[in-house]
Design an enzyme around this catalytic site. Structure first.
Site, PDB file in Angstrom:
ATOM      1  N   GLN A  22       0.883  -1.162   0.000  1.00 12.19           N
ATOM      2  CA  GLN A  22       0.000   0.000   0.000  1.00 12.19           C
ATOM      3  C   GLN A  22       0.924   1.216   0.000  1.00 12.19           C
ATOM      4  O   GLN A  22       1.470   1.584   1.039  1.00 12.19           O
ATOM      5  CB  GLN A  22      -0.899  -0.021   1.233  1.00 12.19           C
ATOM      6  CG  GLN A  22      -1.829  -1.239   1.276  1.00 12.19           C
ATOM      7  CD  GLN A  22      -2.246  -1.588   2.678  1.00 12.19           C
ATOM      8  OE1 GLN A  22      -1.413  -1.794   3.560  1.00 12.19           O
ATOM      9  NE2 GLN A  22      -3.540  -1.686   2.908  1.00 12.19           N
ATOM     10  N   HIS A  78       6.131   3.916   6.232  1.00 13.81           N
ATOM     11  CA  HIS A  78       7.418   3.243   6.024  1.00 13.81           C
ATOM     12  C   HIS A  78       7.112   2.096   5.052  1.00 13.81           C
ATOM     13  O   HIS A  78       6.257   1.250   5.353  1.00 13.81           O
ATOM     14  CB  HIS A  78       7.920   2.716   7.389  1.00 13.81           C
ATOM     15  CG  HIS A  78       9.280   2.070   7.349  1.00 13.81           C
ATOM     16  ND1 HIS A  78      10.152   2.144   8.423  1.00 13.81           N
ATOM     17  CD2 HIS A  78       9.918   1.344   6.404  1.00 13.81           C
ATOM     18  CE1 HIS A  78      11.270   1.478   8.132  1.00 13.81           C
ATOM     19  NE2 HIS A  78      11.147   0.976   6.912  1.00 13.81           N
ATOM     20  N   HIS A 101       6.390  -1.073   3.294  1.00 16.13           N
ATOM     21  CA  HIS A 101       6.352  -2.454   3.782  1.00 16.13           C
ATOM     22  C   HIS A 101       5.592  -3.344   2.794  1.00 16.13           C
ATOM     23  O   HIS A 101       4.530  -2.985   2.318  1.00 16.13           O
ATOM     24  CB  HIS A 101       5.756  -2.562   5.193  1.00 16.13           C
ATOM     25  CG  HIS A 101       4.425  -1.906   5.389  1.00 16.13           C
ATOM     26  ND1 HIS A 101       4.260  -0.534   5.481  1.00 16.13           N
ATOM     27  CD2 HIS A 101       3.182  -2.417   5.522  1.00 16.13           C
ATOM     28  CE1 HIS A 101       2.980  -0.243   5.667  1.00 16.13           C
ATOM     29  NE2 HIS A 101       2.294  -1.378   5.693  1.00 16.13           N
ATOM     30  N   HIS A 158       3.561  -6.602   2.338  1.00 11.65           N
ATOM     31  CA  HIS A 158       2.820  -7.684   2.985  1.00 11.65           C
ATOM     32  C   HIS A 158       3.145  -8.985   2.256  1.00 11.65           C
ATOM     33  O   HIS A 158       3.012  -9.049   1.032  1.00 11.65           O
ATOM     34  CB  HIS A 158       1.305  -7.459   2.885  1.00 11.65           C
ATOM     35  CG  HIS A 158       0.799  -6.321   3.710  1.00 11.65           C
ATOM     36  ND1 HIS A 158       0.327  -6.486   4.991  1.00 11.65           N
ATOM     37  CD2 HIS A 158       0.696  -5.002   3.443  1.00 11.65           C
ATOM     38  CE1 HIS A 158      -0.060  -5.311   5.470  1.00 11.65           C
ATOM     39  NE2 HIS A 158       0.147  -4.396   4.550  1.00 11.65           N
TER      40      HIS A 158
END
Lengths: 195, 195
Positions: free
Chosen positions: B91, B102, B104, B106
């Site tokens: 996202q 930050h 990331h 998934h």
């Protein structure tokens, strides 16, 4: 611009792709193609040139190039689609919703409230996994239309109103791909100017 | 195994992370952390060590390392969680549902029918974007529990039954991180044996 010099016999899974391709990475390991049924404007796919179903089957070099190509084309998508955010998503395998057995990164430009009329921002994923976002089915339909036109011996838009509509959609994709390519080229030239 | 030698002051957005970290890439540019509220068993996050919100802010080297780390840790996740597929999702920005500023990725191991009791496979994305998958909120809760324990002058599980539950959850994460790390180590050693 002269046509993109694509690798011979470039495919997306079992499907031949040429006019939908708007980008080939400098290393010629990754390409970008416009979508038959974009979930939002500017929804495109980035794929490795080598056709394998799973991310784990890519080399480190191919993986690096794939996601740097995502990063690279996103810069232009952000500008031309006025995106404030992006969804990047890979359905890696059938049980994750993959419908074409060829690694592809969904790149979806986002804006505040862009999906509110369809139930809110997170519904985009439902759409991606559902009928609306079934890329495999959409490609199959396109393939069928092409085969039908070949069979009919026509090169232009032939058949009933239905096939006519599909054919136009292929023309549209080609125009979008050419336009995106020229916009990416602008960013490249400007980027080099900065250096 | 000796503790992971993490970069000093490693953070995930505004949050300090240590015991949740189960992997640091050899180049020390990317790390993996277990999730406070995994949507499915083995749902983890892979992040760049340098804390920036957007993929476009990463260098080509950081991007390459980030997704090769995803590829690397997925091999072990596939084995230990008997995954047949994966969802990989970023996202990238607030309007795409990002709750911690930050980058990331998934990483969600998938199996056939794993989400059927919650409405089908594609609902995992709803969960990711909704309350259930709100990583920022979960981290804030954890932070609050830590602060409370410091204020109370206790190092162990203190407070009411509620904080007790949260503290145990942090212990659980630590155990999961240590276990995952040892499993990744096994794959590394075996992988080197093959070469």
């Amino acid at each position: 611009m002269p046509p993109l010099q694509l690798p011979p016999n470039l495919k997306f899974g079992p499907f031949s792709v040429t006019s939908q391709v708007f980008h080939l990475s400098p290393s010629r390991l990754s390409f970008g193609l416009v979508n038959l049924k974009p979930l939002l404007p500017g929804h495109i796919l980035v794929c490795p040139v080598r056709s394998v179903p799973r991310l784990s089957q890519l080399s480190a070099t191919e993986t690096a190039d794939l996601f740097n190509t995502v990063r690279h084309v996103s810069r232009t998508l952000q500008r031309v689609y006025r995106a404030t955010s992006f969804n990047f998503a890979v359905q890696d395998g059938v049980d994750a919703g993959q419908s074409v057995p060829h690694v592809h990164v969904h790149v979806i430009p986002r804006q505040n409230g862009d999906y509110d009329d369809r139930g809110g921002g997170d519904r985009i994923y439902d759409a991606m996994d559902g009928e609306e976002g079934d890329i495999g089915k959409a490609f199959l339909e396109m393939q069928r239309m092409r085969d039908q036109r070949l069979k009919d011996g026509t090169r232009d838009f032939a058949g009933g109103p239905d096939s006519d509509r599909k054919a136009r959609s292929e023309e549209e994709m080609k125009r979008e791909a050419e336009w995106l390519r020229s916009e990416i080229e602008k960013d490249r030239v400007e980027g080099e100017g900065e250096a």
